[in-house]
Design an enzyme around this catalytic site. Structure first.
Site, mmCIF file in Angstrom:
data_model
loop_
_atom_site.group_PDB
_atom_site.id
_atom_site.type_symbol
_atom_site.label_atom_id
_atom_site.label_comp_id
_atom_site.label_asym_id
_atom_site.label_seq_id
_atom_site.Cartn_x
_atom_site.Cartn_y
_atom_site.Cartn_z
ATOM 1 N N LYS B 96 -5.212 -0.352 1.913
ATOM 2 C CA LYS B 96 -5.448 1.093 1.910
ATOM 3 C C LYS B 96 -6.859 1.454 1.455
ATOM 4 C CE LYS B 96 -1.208 2.388 3.106
ATOM 5 N NZ LYS B 96 -0.951 3.107 4.361
ATOM 6 N N GLU B 118 -1.861 12.280 0.520
ATOM 7 C CA GLU B 118 -0.416 12.098 0.443
ATOM 8 C C GLU B 118 -0.197 10.624 0.137
ATOM 9 O OE1 GLU B 118 -2.080 11.677 3.165
ATOM 10 O OE2 GLU B 118 -1.252 9.763 3.834
ATOM 11 N N SER B 389 -0.722 -7.198 4.095
ATOM 12 C CA SER B 389 -1.311 -5.886 3.814
ATOM 13 C C SER B 389 -1.346 -5.510 2.345
ATOM 14 C CB SER B 389 -0.558 -4.807 4.597
ATOM 15 O OG SER B 389 0.814 -4.814 4.261
HETATM 16 C C1 LIG Z 1 1.102 -2.835 1.377
HETATM 17 C C2 LIG Z 1 1.372 -1.834 2.439
HETATM 18 N N1 LIG Z 1 1.502 -2.239 3.705
HETATM 19 C C3 LIG Z 1 1.761 -1.372 4.699
HETATM 20 C C4 LIG Z 1 1.925 -0.023 4.455
HETATM 21 C C5 LIG Z 1 2.272 0.870 5.607
HETATM 22 O O1 LIG Z 1 1.236 1.691 6.019
HETATM 23 P P1 LIG Z 1 0.454 1.374 7.364
HETATM 24 O O2 LIG Z 1 1.444 1.229 8.434
HETATM 25 O O3 LIG Z 1 -0.413 2.570 7.532
HETATM 26 O O4 LIG Z 1 -0.322 0.138 7.156
HETATM 27 C C6 LIG Z 1 1.775 0.452 3.149
HETATM 28 C C7 LIG Z 1 1.925 1.900 2.865
HETATM 29 O O5 LIG Z 1 1.995 2.356 1.780
HETATM 30 C C8 LIG Z 1 1.495 -0.474 2.118
HETATM 31 O O6 LIG Z 1 1.361 -0.079 0.849
#
Ligand SMILES: Cc1ncc(COP(=O)(O)O)c(C=O)c1O
Lengths: 266, 417
Positions: B96, B118, B389
């Site tokens: 993020k 948000e 992620s």
């Molecule tokens: C670690 C992590 N992966 C994925 C997401 C999902 O968001 P996005 O689909 O925008 O990557 C989040 C959202 O809070 C997250 O914290």
């Protein structure tokens, strides 16, 4: 078009009044309560806005959010709202405007945009008010609305540039809706001083009547708006009064009175 | 290696469209602000000084480039070469922050004096609060009441970082409603406020801006893969999809390659209790076209166009829509989208921790869970990159609750005086 919208604004103008345009959320507090509230308002109203309740009303403040949530929780469906419009049309000639976010139009089970426009017009509504649909995204909807003789009202805001005012008024039929504040719907104590200036900028670009909404809560807020604009839209204050079991007729009478530019004696 | 971002993608078009998706479905008040934002972003990404400053912040404050490491025991078990793009090692623990530092730099460039955001899982809120603190801007974060409960740790982190966290009690009290509330704040305070959106959603130009700032993930991956394998393109790339920002970040540099060079791109949506149950967040797998939060996309709604409540065990995937660029990829066949349910994600969460010594976020665990299925489709030794992620520290409380792992270690006793 049915001509009701034009006639309503013309009649108010002839009496040196701003048109009073109350808003209520369809199906709130319930179906019967909503219809009763509209009947209470009709003697004071020049046009009536019927809000189609939506799950994610991002242009609305807490009052209309809650009324929408309550209506949906009570099981109100789009088809029910069309029924309510049919019922009202059978009783009154007041112009009925459907205020709705775009997704319920786009996803309408009876044929998407085109079906929605057709069915809303057939139910007896005179126009659509589209708070989250800029004209740039509305090409096919506008086309369908023109074919169905349904007016389209897009919104203008204090942040609108002159170029936007030209484009948005161009896409409007019936009347133009000017938002008084940068913000969401909700009763306010006072409105910004630049409302008359916004109305004049819009009137300079278009011959359509201009109604101002967002924030009008009673005579004090209605009076300066009525002095500048062709119509005064009032939503949250009425919905709140309805929800609290307050005196809706008294509030409507107060605001309708404040819409008169030359006070009547007595 | 410091990566210089290219910001060079064929979509969106001038109207903010990815094919049929995207656009701007917002109150008029915001249109001039969106025009201003689009112009500022265009101007910034053409300014070499901006790109250089962003690259410097990504290196010094975020810790980029993130590692590409091989998940050796997982590779061995599945007969694949599984590579992990380690966004969990970024400052604040997820992808993020790539986006939030970019957007806060844009906010400063535009002279905005207040930041709002948000958040669902709280990761985007923490990343925004962090970027705001770095640049001395006040920050307000909207968070659904249900997520405040699920992600209490991140609420405290945001407060420690100086942000005000506003619990949202409308609607489903999750990410969808927090986003509504952030948009309402922006409509009200648009003249001085910059809204830092946390995923590739929202009205144009947001899906583009977030994609541009997350694409560093995929661009680094290409360079690192070349070093490690001699090929810049793997056989498959897997990422979890909530709004879709981590997935777009790693997909976009591959998605527009000529078909014969393009790897399989697999977006894993949250199937919650199962897509058949209605309690899920699989917008592409089981949704339909519609408008949410200002853009045309795949979303979950009923026959009347009322947005359906989403469900996922992971707060970050608990969103009933998906970014317009993913919606376009799905229709155009540039990427595939699949669903993984709560149970499979929780199982992968636990197995991955034991097998690799990495506690992944519950969101990420959805992507990891799909590897077993993918292994049955790919030849032995195929290179698969997973976008790791985020890290799972934020999910420990939820794991304690759902997996019943902490009954004997409940914090208690006297607070130190
Ligand atoms: C670690 C992590 N992966 C994925 C997401 C999902 O968001 P996005 O689909 O925008 O990557 C989040 C959202 O809070 C997250 O914290």
């Amino acid at each position: 078009m049915s001509g009701r919208i034009e006639a309503a604004f013309a009649a108010a103008k002839a009496e040196d009044r701003a048109a009073f345009v109350p808003y209520l959320t369809a199906g709130y507090p319930d179906r019967a309560g909503f219809l009763e509230a509209v009947r209470t308002l009709t003697p004071y109203a020049d046009l009536i806005e019927v809000g189609l309740p939506y799950s994610d009303p991002l242009g609305d403040g807490p009052t209309i959010q809650r009324s929408s949530e309550a209506a949906l929780a009570g099981g109100v469906r789009t088809a029910d709202v069309l029924d309510m419009i049919r019922d009202l049309r059978a009783e009154t000639d007041v112009p009925l405007l459907v205020m709705t976010y775009y997704n319920p139009i786009f996803c309408y089970a009876g044929g998407g945009e085109a079906g929605f426009v057709r069915d809303v017009a057939a139910a007896g509504a005179d126009g659509l008010i589209l708070p989250d649909l800029p004209p740039e995204e509305a090409g096919s909807l506008i086309e369908a609305a023109r074919a169905a003789d349904l007016a389209t009202t897009f919104l203008l805001a204090p942040t609108s540039t002159d170029a936007r005012i030209a484009a948005v008024t161009d896409a409007c039929r019936g009347f133009v809706y000017a938002v008084s504040v940068t913000g969401v719907t909700g009763a306010r104590e006072a409105l910004p001083a630049d409302v008359p200036a916004l109305v004049r900028r819009i009137q300079a670009a278009s011959d359509l009547p201009v109604a101002v909404g967002f924030g009008v809560s009673g005579a004090a807020t209605a009076r300066p708006v009525a002095a500048a604009a062709d119509g005064v839209v009032v939503g949250s204050a009425l919905v709140r009064t309805l929800g609290e079991g307050g005196d809706l007729a008294a509030l409507a009478a107060e605001i309708a009175g404040a819409c008169r530019r030359t006070p009547v004696a007595g | 290696m410091t990566h210089a971002p290219t910001f060079d993608f064929p979509y969106p078009d001038a109207r903010g469209r990815f094919g049929a998706y995207g656009g701007r479905y917002v109150p008029e008040t915001l249109i001039p602000a969106l025009d201003e934002l689009a112009a500022a972003h265009d101007d910034a990404i053409r300014d070499p000084a901006f790109a250089a400053h962003l690259a410097e912040v990504l290196r010094d404050a975020v810790g980029r480039p993130s590692l590409l490491s091989e998940a050796t025991r997982t590779s061995e078990r599945l007969g694949l070469r599984v590579w992990l793009k380690r966004e969990d090692l970024n400052h604040t623990g997820a992808h993020k922050i790539n986006n939030t530092v970019g957007q806060v730099l844009l906010a400063r460039r535009m002279g905005k004096t207040r930041i709002i955001a948000e958040t669902g899982a709280g990761q985007h809120g923490v990343a925004t609060a962090t970027a705001a603190a770095m640049f001395g801007l006040p920050c307000v974060v909207y968070m659904g009441e249900e997520d405040v409960r699920r992600q209490a740790l991140n609420v405290v982190r945001m407060r420690l970082l100086g942000a005000e966290v506003v619990p949202v009690t409308s609607g489903t009290r999750t990410l969808k409603d927090a986003t509504n509330e952030a948009i309402r704040d922006w409509v009200t305070n648009v003249r001085d406020t910059f809204y830092v959106i946390g995923s590739v959603v929202g009205p144009h130009p947001y899906p583009r801006i977030v994609r541009d700032f997350q694409a560093v993930v995929g661009e680094e991956t290409m360079a690192q893969l070349t070093e490690r394998t001699g090929r810049d393109v793997p056989d498959a790339v897997v990422a979890c999809v909530g709004g879709g920002s981590n997935a777009i970040g790693i997909f976009a540099p591959f998605a527009y390659l000529p078909a014969e060079r393009r790897p399989r791109l697999i977006g894993v949506e949250a199937a919650g209790h199962g897509v058949g149950t209605g309690a899920h967040a699989a917008s592409i797998t089981a949704g339909k076209r519609g408008v949410l939060h200002g853009a045309m996309m795949y979303l979950m709604s009923d026959d009347d166009g009322q947005i359906s409540p989403a469900h996922s065990v992971s707060a970050g995937l608990d969103y009933p829509g998906v970014g317009p660029e993913h919606s376009y990829y799905a229709d155009a066949g540039l990427a595939e989208y699949v669903g993984v349910d709560d149970g499979a994600a929780l199982a992968a969460f636990q197995r991955f921790a034991r097998e690799e010594g990495i506690l992944p976020a519950l969101e990420t665990s959805h992507a990891l869970a799909y590897l077993d299925e993918l292994a049955t489709q790919l030849p032995a030794g195929a290179d698969v990159v997973v976008n790791l992620s985020g890290r799972g520290d934020k999910d420990v409380n939820e794991a304690m609750r759902v997996l019943n792992l902490g009954a004997d270690v409940q914090p208690g006793g006297e607070a130190p005086s």
